[in-house]
Design an enzyme around this catalytic site. Structure first.
Site, mmCIF file in Angstrom:
data_model
loop_
_atom_site.group_PDB
_atom_site.id
_atom_site.type_symbol
_atom_site.label_atom_id
_atom_site.label_comp_id
_atom_site.label_asym_id
_atom_site.label_seq_id
_atom_site.Cartn_x
_atom_site.Cartn_y
_atom_site.Cartn_z
ATOM 1 N N LYS A 1 0.839 -1.195 0.000
ATOM 2 C CA LYS A 1 0.000 0.000 0.000
ATOM 3 C C LYS A 1 0.882 1.255 0.000
ATOM 4 C CE LYS A 1 -3.913 -1.968 0.538
ATOM 5 N NZ LYS A 1 -4.833 -1.683 -0.541
ATOM 6 N N LYS B 1 -13.135 -6.941 -7.718
ATOM 7 C CA LYS B 1 -13.456 -7.415 -6.368
ATOM 8 C C LYS B 1 -14.830 -8.098 -6.485
ATOM 9 C CE LYS B 1 -10.526 -4.662 -3.419
ATOM 10 N NZ LYS B 1 -9.448 -4.520 -4.387
HETATM 11 O O1 164 Z 1 -6.023 -7.121 -3.841
HETATM 12 C C1 164 Z 1 -5.288 -7.666 -3.012
HETATM 13 O O2 164 Z 1 -4.147 -8.066 -3.291
HETATM 14 C C2 164 Z 1 -5.751 -7.879 -1.591
HETATM 15 C C3 164 Z 1 -6.995 -7.123 -1.228
HETATM 16 C C4 164 Z 1 -6.716 -5.641 -1.103
HETATM 17 O O3 164 Z 1 -5.604 -5.190 -1.307
HETATM 18 C C5 164 Z 1 -7.799 -4.745 -0.725
HETATM 19 C C6 164 Z 1 -9.039 -5.220 -0.393
HETATM 20 C C7 164 Z 1 -10.060 -4.318 0.050
HETATM 21 C C8 164 Z 1 -9.795 -2.996 0.222
HETATM 22 C C9 164 Z 1 -8.426 -2.481 0.131
HETATM 23 O O4 164 Z 1 -7.851 -2.436 1.421
HETATM 24 C C10 164 Z 1 -7.492 -3.294 -0.742
HETATM 25 C C11 164 Z 1 -7.467 -2.725 -2.153
HETATM 26 O O5 164 Z 1 -7.591 -1.524 -2.313
HETATM 27 O O6 164 Z 1 -7.270 -3.456 -3.122
HETATM 28 MG MG MG Z 2 -6.858 -1.657 -4.395
#
Ligand code: 164
Ligand code: MG
Length: 317
Positions: free
Chosen positions: A138, A244
């Site tokens: 991140k 997602k």
């Molecule tokens: O995508 C991934 O590798 C793991 C999931 C992930 O990073 C996330 C899931 C949900 C919200 C966020 O914190 C984050 C994202 O932004 O992708």
């Molecule tokens: Mg993301």
């Protein structure tokens, strides 16, 4: 076809809390649901909203479940409105699984999520030993100068064969995004993409950036729901789309859209339980390009689940 319907709230604690540009996330709340048909066959589903990502709120999902008063037809499931995408996913995936055995997860390559900040430098090794070769870190959490410093330490400590994804959660200014992309272009072999460098409203900026730099850009928050995905595609996005599944909406409509267009897709977790994960990964196995690890290396963000968590959740009432 009419189904009996029951649901329970479920909460897990992030350990440690998850820090992103959206803020600090302490608990993952979701709804586990069970459909039972006239022959007593059962299908499980999970509603795992992330409202700041663009899905409905947990309260809206709970209100929707409560007003059903314990039963729902398959027609009503396919008529769940588009402003309840996590409910569309939860109910439709439960419907698809009525009477089905939990099959083992498809073999996929996973990306391991690293904690934000300097902690990433100390965490990637244990994930590497577990077999991860792709990692996501991140950014957009601390000052850009500080994060670039940590990035230089991280990228030099990772083996050359490792792939690194950076996720800004829309938290960079245009100039900061340019700085990050210039930096990533110097590590092209290791940087897979930068995820959502700019806010959701600035697709034009991300289209412009994708013309100026070699490092790939992935949209995430911009394409959180199927409606947004279709809109960004119509506005010309042909880069990477992060999907997602559990908050995108109807899985059958998502499958249809992805099969209609040859999209560059990265499937991503919303920190769902094994129930939502099973349904999301089955779709990922069908639609994920071979060369893209799925972003489901996230279990280490929670204390391990008790094996009988579902029974104890179901029997606690
Ligand atoms: O995508 C991934 O590798 C793991 C999931 C992930 O990073 C996330 C899931 C949900 C919200 C966020 O914190 C984050 C994202 O932004 O992708
Ligand atoms: Mg993301």
């Amino acid at each position: 076809m009419l189904y009996q319907f029951e649901f329970r709230r479920y909460q897990r604690k992030f350990a440690p809390p998850l820090t992103t540009n959206h803020g600090i996330w302490e608990h993952r709340n979701s709804i586990i649901l069970r459909l039972t048909d006239a022959r007593g066959r059962v299908g499980w589903g999970e509603i795992a909203p992330i409202s700041w990502f663009g899905s409905e709120t947990l309260k809206q999902a709970l209100d929707f479940c409560r007003q059903l008063s314990g039963k729902i037809t398959s027609e009503a499931i396919f008529a769940i409105p588009d402003d309840l995408p996590a409910c569309q996913f939860g109910f439709e995936s439960a419907l698809e699984r009525v009477g089905e055995k939990m099959t083992n997860l498809p073999t996929l390559t996973y990306s391991g999520l690293l904690p934000a900040g300097e902690a990433a430098i100390h965490v990637w090794q244990s994930l590497w030993e577990q077999g991860y070769r792709t990692f996501k870190w991140k950014i957009g959490v601390e000052a850009v100068a500080k994060e670039l410093e940590v990035f230089n330490l991280l990228i030099r400590s990772l083996p050359n064969s490792a792939k690194l994804r950076l996720d800004a959660n829309g938290g960079l200014s245009y100039e900061e995004a340019e700085l990050w992309l210039e930096t990533c272009d110097k590590f092209k072999a290791q940087i897979e993409f930068i995820e959502q460098p700019l806010p959701v409203g600035d697709l034009a900026g991300m289209l412009r950036l994708s013309e100026c730099y070699q490092s790939a850009i992935a949209l995430d928050e911009s394409v959180a729901t199927l409606k947004q995905l279709e809109s960004c595609f119509q506005q010309g996005w042909r880069g990477i789309f992060v999907i997602k599944v559990a908050i995108a909406g109807s899985p059958s409509r998502l499958r249809q859209f992805c099969q209609q267009h040859q999209l560059d897709l990265v499937f991503s977790s919303v920190f769902e339980t094994a129930i939502g994960r099973q349904a999301a990964l089955q779709l990922a196995a069908e639609l994920s390009p071979q060369n893209r690890a799925v972003g489901f290396g996230t279990n280490h963000f929670f204390a391990p689940e008790k094996s009988n968590w579902l029974q104890s959740l179901w029997n606690e009432f």
